[in-house]
Design a protein around this motif. Structure first.
Motif, short mmCIF file in Angstrom:
data_model
loop_
_atom_site.label_atom_id
_atom_site.label_comp_id
_atom_site.label_asym_id
_atom_site.label_seq_id
_atom_site.Cartn_x
_atom_site.Cartn_y
_atom_site.Cartn_z
N CYS A 61 -104.98 18.96 73.28
CA CYS A 61 -105.57 18.70 74.36
C CYS A 61 -104.75 18.09 75.41
O CYS A 61 -104.85 17.82 76.64
N ARG A 62 -103.60 17.17 75.12
CA ARG A 62 -102.51 16.74 75.74
C ARG A 62 -103.03 15.45 76.49
O ARG A 62 -102.64 15.00 77.77
N TYR A 63 -104.34 14.79 76.12
CA TYR A 63 -104.67 13.84 76.95
C TYR A 63 -103.87 12.61 76.83
O TYR A 63 -103.59 11.70 77.76
N MET A 114 -100.67 12.72 76.61
CA MET A 114 -99.44 12.96 77.44
C MET A 114 -99.64 12.49 78.86
O MET A 114 -98.99 11.78 79.53
N ALA A 115 -100.89 12.56 79.36
CA ALA A 115 -101.44 12.02 80.69
C ALA A 115 -101.44 10.63 80.45
O ALA A 115 -101.31 9.89 81.66
N ALA A 116 -101.73 9.98 79.48
CA ALA A 116 -101.95 8.62 79.46
C ALA A 116 -100.61 7.80 79.18
O ALA A 116 -100.63 6.80 79.47
N CYS A 117 -99.68 8.47 78.57
CA CYS A 117 -98.29 7.77 78.04
C CYS A 117 -97.61 7.67 79.76
O CYS A 117 -97.38 8.43 80.43
N PRO A 118 -97.42 6.12 79.76
CA PRO A 118 -96.71 6.09 81.06
C PRO A 118 -95.10 6.25 81.06
O PRO A 118 -94.21 6.15 82.02
N TYR A 119 -94.57 6.83 79.98
CA TYR A 119 -93.31 6.89 79.56
C TYR A 119 -92.66 8.27 79.45
O TYR A 119 -91.59 8.33 79.13
N GLY A 120 -93.43 9.17 79.63
CA GLY A 120 -93.16 10.58 78.94
C GLY A 120 -92.70 10.87 77.81
O GLY A 120 -91.61 11.32 77.70
N ALA A 121 -93.27 10.01 76.78
CA ALA A 121 -92.54 9.86 75.58
C ALA A 121 -93.09 10.97 74.79
O ALA A 121 -92.63 11.18 73.50
N ARG A 122 -94.08 11.62 75.12
CA ARG A 122 -94.71 12.66 74.37
C ARG A 122 -94.34 14.15 74.70
O ARG A 122 -94.37 14.46 75.96
N SER A 123 -94.14 14.96 73.72
CA SER A 123 -93.84 16.37 73.83
C SER A 123 -94.89 17.31 73.42
O SER A 123 -95.15 16.99 72.41
N PHE A 124 -95.00 18.58 74.03
CA PHE A 124 -95.82 19.42 73.55
C PHE A 124 -95.15 20.85 73.03
O PHE A 124 -94.38 21.09 74.03
N VAL A 167 -106.89 7.23 73.83
CA VAL A 167 -107.52 8.24 74.53
C VAL A 167 -107.65 9.48 73.63
O VAL A 167 -108.49 10.26 73.90
#
Lengths: 383, 244
Positions: free
Chosen positions: B141-143, B145-155, B117
């Motif tokens: 854009c944090r797309y 973060m929306a796509a990761c099913p594991y919440g592994a990304r931080s902003f 994405v």
């Protein structure tokens, strides 16, 4: 032609001043956001899109809905819309512009915006969205401008605008489809992961766009002494009503699939949205308002008398637009991100600066629309 | 030859010349490495208050301690078994396992939705399996973060540099407005070291190695013991395995 935007009475100038000051406040808040970061919004690591992207989705829909006037007018040669066609095109232009602004304010690093072009990534739907939205903006700018010019000089539009019109029809459908694909392509978010999302977006777009245009026409009739023609209003009412019936059908279809199958991952966000989940009721009131308004206004709109009761029409249409905005905006975001990957529920509440930025963008859009409308009205008066 | 034909040939060859090498490059699949992480859940269950790996990782990678859950930055963290593997294990088995702590991090999926994405290719999949992140290209854009099913990304919702305790000058600090996540310690692997969390864990709950090397310890363990991956049904094909 542009000088015509600046001819108007006292009320016109007051209106412009009012919108400009709101825009200015929005700009100030945005400067604050640039300085501090997106931390001044209510978004969080779990609900990582909020009010901005909600509005983006909504306004792409409004922009796409111009096609509901373009098809009868250009494709079927029906003349009911001849007096308001230009306003539909302007509304489309302004809506795309507003939608793009909402994406811009949502970016963490707006200074790197052009990385999307420098490093084109066709696998990303955002890349395609950028392409179709800028394309649609340019198409409608040209069409709106040429229509204005033709009207001013009392000549026929050049033949090639017809070709652009034919291109703009599938293009309008594509902008909202691609916007839906941004969401429904994500298996991580079961609330969005439905092939019905793009059709649902289009249905709600064809409610909200013509409804906005209807309010706009009623306002022009009341405040600017411009008569859009009763047939135009009547046809807009029918368009809204039919689209609304499709919208109601679609959400019932979605609810059936989700609740009858009872698939745990899919049913959870829907339960959270409609009935609350594990003691969290953030969305329940909003969801029922949105559903109730849709069904209720459908029955009111079916009546042909509707348009003659101006105050009722204003009220119902405003409620309806708000309901749709909730449905494909705020609710879509919050229910999309809940429950979180670790099965928790995260509340989202827009903050004050976030709301001011949003109102600022709305105002800038309304301001642009007012200026464009005035140009068109002056031209219509002068001939 | 007509000038028109000549121009056609030049144009088509130019397009071919630009894109064909890229087509070839994207077809390069002859990988000899696939880094995987094994997390022995039963070991962590015996040391429930241990946060050594989290502390070590976050210090090494200048992960700010933002405080509060809303804007938290997490490269490695833990949650409860019943939350992570809610549907994978029947309720009766959750009675025993449910409260066990489970270490979570980026899964470095073989089929990463975040990579797909990203509108600027600021996140991409390396040939050795690591999902990398370019903090200088990310537009926030944090797309992903929306796509990761594991919440592994931080902003980075704001400038978080002041929340970094002791700055490790061998690793970059991040600016506000970009996304970050676990990088499988690619900077350490390049030096032949093990990831920091693996090295730190005294009870050896974490193992790291190359799955494409049949003799590696991770390959052997995965062949013998029962393992779980998070949300396997999504087809992301994670590279972090949980041993029961």
């Amino acid at each position: 032609m542009i000088e015509k935007a600046l001819t108007g009475g006292k009320n016109y100038w007051l209106w412009l001043a009012f919108l400009s000051s709101l825009t200015f406040l929005g700009l100030l808040s945005y400067l604050k956001q640039l300085e501090v970061g997106l931390g001044i919004t209510g978004m969080s690591r779990n609900v990582s899109w909020g009010l901005y992207i909600a509005n983006f989705t909504f306004f792409v829909g409004v922009a796409a809905s111009a096609v509901m006037l373009v098809i009868p007018y250009y494709l079927h040669g029906k003349n009911e819309y001849s007096r308001i066609m230009i306003f539909a095109e302007f509304l489309a232009v302004v809506s795309v512009f507003v939608a793009l602004l909402f994406v811009l304010v949502d970016l963490g690093r707006p200074d790197r915006l052009f990385n999307v072009i420098l490093f084109p990534s066709p696998k990303s739907l955002l890349f395609w969205d950028m392409l179709v939205l800028t394309g649609y903006l340019i198409l409608n700018l040209i069409l709106g401008w040429k229509a204005c010019e033709a009207e001013k000089r009392e000549i026929e539009q050049p033949y090639w605008t017809k070709i652009l019109v034919y291109i703009s029809i599938p293009w309008a459908i594509s902008i909202h489809t691609v916007t839906a694909f941004i969401y429904c392509g994500l298996s991580a978010r079961p609330f969005w992961f439905s092939a019905l999302l793009a059709p649902r977006f289009l249905a709600t777009a064809f409610v909200s766009g013509p409804a906005i245009l209807l309010i706009f026409c009623l306002a022009l009739k009341r405040f600017a002494g411009f008569d859009p023609g009763q047939n135009a209003l009547e046809n807009l009412r029918k368009t809204v009503t039919y689209a609304l019936s499709v919208h109601i059908f679609f959400f019932l279809v979605e609810f059936f699939t989700v609740f009858y199958s009872d698939h745990p991952e899919h049913v959870k966000p829907f339960r959270y949205m409609l009935f609350g989940y594990e003691g969290h009721y953030h969305l329940v009131a909003f969801s029922w308002i949105s559903l109730f308004v849709a069904v209720f206004s459908f029955f009111i709109l079916m009546s042909g008398n509707f348009l003659y009761k101006r105050k009722l029409a204003f009220f119902i249409l405003t409620m309806l637009i708000f309901g749709i905005w909730l449905d494909k905006g705020l609710i879509l975001m919050v229910a999309g991100f809940n429950p979180t990957p670790e099965v928790e529920l995260e509340k989202y509440m827009p903050t004050f600066p976030e709301t001011i930025i949003t109102i600022g963008i709305w105002s800038l859009g309304t301001l642009t629309l007012s200026l464009l409308t005035n140009i068109a009205l002056q031209i219509k008066k002068s001939i | 030859m007509k000038r028109r034909d000549f121009l056609w040939i030049v144009g088509v060859s130019a397009i071919w010349g630009i894109f064909f090498p890229r087509v070839l490059a994207s077809q390069e699949k002859n990988r000899d490495k696939r880094w995987v992480m094994l997390v022995d859940v039963s070991v962590c269950a015996k040391n429930r208050d241990c946060e050594a790996c989290i502390k070590a990782c976050h210090e090494t990678h200048n992960v700010p301690n933002v405080g509060g859950s809303k804007e938290q930055i997490k490269w490695i963290w833990f949650s409860k078994f019943e939350k992570v593997f809610e549907t994978e294990i029947p309720p009766i088995a959750q009675k025993k396992l449910g409260s066990w702590p489970v270490i979570l991090m980026c899964n470095h999926c073989e089929n990463p939705p975040c990579v797909k994405v990203c509108p600027t290719s600021a996140t991409w999949k390396r040939k050795d399996g690591i999902v990398m992140m370019d903090y200088h290209r990310c537009i926030g854009c944090r797309y992903c973060m929306a796509a990761c099913p594991y919440g592994a990304r931080s902003f980075n919702w704001r400038d978080n540099k002041r929340y970094v305790g002791n700055v490790n000058y061998d690793f970059p600090l991040r600016n506000k407005g970009v996304v970050e996540k676990c990088n499988f310690c690619e900077e350490r692997i390049a030096k032949g070291l093990q990831p920091k969390c693996v090295e730190t864990c005294e009870s050896r709950a974490l193992k790291f190695g190359n799955l494409y090397d049949a003799d590696s310890s991770v390959s052997k363990v995965l062949k013998e013991r029962t393992s779980l991956v998070r949300k396997g049904y999504l087809g992301t094909n994670p590279n972090v395995f949980y041993l029961l």
